[in-house]
Design an enzyme around this catalytic site. Sequence first.
Site, PDB file in Angstrom:
ATOM      1  CG  ASP A 130      -1.948   1.059   1.253  1.00  0.00           C
ATOM      2  OD1 ASP A 130      -1.773   2.090   0.578  1.00  0.00           O
ATOM      3  OD2 ASP A 130      -2.955   0.889   1.964  1.00  0.00           O
ATOM      4  CG  ASP A 145      -8.809   0.814 -10.994  1.00  0.00           C
ATOM      5  OD1 ASP A 145      -9.740   1.318 -11.663  1.00  0.00           O
ATOM      6  OD2 ASP A 145      -8.812  -0.361 -10.602  1.00  0.00           O
ATOM      7  CE  LYS A 161     -20.112  -0.496 -13.376  1.00  0.00           C
ATOM      8  NZ  LYS A 161     -20.670  -1.774 -12.884  1.00  0.00           N
ATOM      9  CG  PHE A 186      -3.323   1.324 -20.166  1.00  0.00           C
ATOM     10  CD1 PHE A 186      -4.196   0.400 -19.617  1.00  0.00           C
ATOM     11  CD2 PHE A 186      -3.508   2.662 -19.865  1.00  0.00           C
ATOM     12  CE1 PHE A 186      -5.232   0.805 -18.791  1.00  0.00           C
ATOM     13  CE2 PHE A 186      -4.540   3.083 -19.044  1.00  0.00           C
ATOM     14  CZ  PHE A 186      -5.395   2.137 -18.508  1.00  0.00           C
ATOM     15  CD  GLU A 187      -0.444   7.778 -23.491  1.00  0.00           C
ATOM     16  OE1 GLU A 187      -0.600   8.966 -23.796  1.00  0.00           O
ATOM     17  OE2 GLU A 187       0.591   7.349 -22.916  1.00  0.00           O
TER      18      GLU A 187
END
Length: 212
Positions: free
Chosen positions: A95, A118, A122, A191-192
């Site tokens: 973490d 991330d 939603k 990803f990009e």
Amino acid sequence: MTVGQGKAWDRRWDELGKQVPQLPPGPIDLDSWFGRSAPVLLEIGSGMGETTSQLAKAAPELNYLAVEVYQPGLAQLMLRAEALELTNLRLLRGDAVVLLGEHIPVGSLAGVRIFFPDPWPKKKHHKRRLVQPEFIALVASRLAPGATIHLATDWENYAEQMLEVLSAEPTLRNRYDDWAPRPDWRPVTKFESRAREEGRISRDLIFERVND
């Protein structure tokens, strides 16, 4: 993990990695771990290490520290580090809030990067997003004066939230009027590229720590 990732983990983790929950109390002795004293840059959420490995290679003068929770991603990053023969990269699994709060001294970091966290798209999940006022205040407290926090996301709503949160932190100052130009040195990841294909524009923010 894949077979190759598992072998990389077994081969290199004891040298290159540490588990955040297993760190002894107090600041990490980074000089000893890296084998030298150098400015420390922290990347939060290194994913599969595609960007992290290239940026560490491009900045041998930095002690590059990556924190990530996803074990296969860290293993893949070790494979990339081996291929690039990196000596200035160390990895932490756990973490980032605990790492910053308990193991990174105030005013000690030369920079922090958070690329494509991330997005929790939603609305009911927005509270799970990493970039929140309390977290940014913690990050800012660990930056040396003049050091930067650099964020990037391809989700417009999250970009706007990032801009709002960072602008509200009194110890940070935006280096630009709003969005930063996309830096040439940040690699375009798969990803990009996929985000571009889906019509999402990546936005960068670069804020610096001001003197108290």
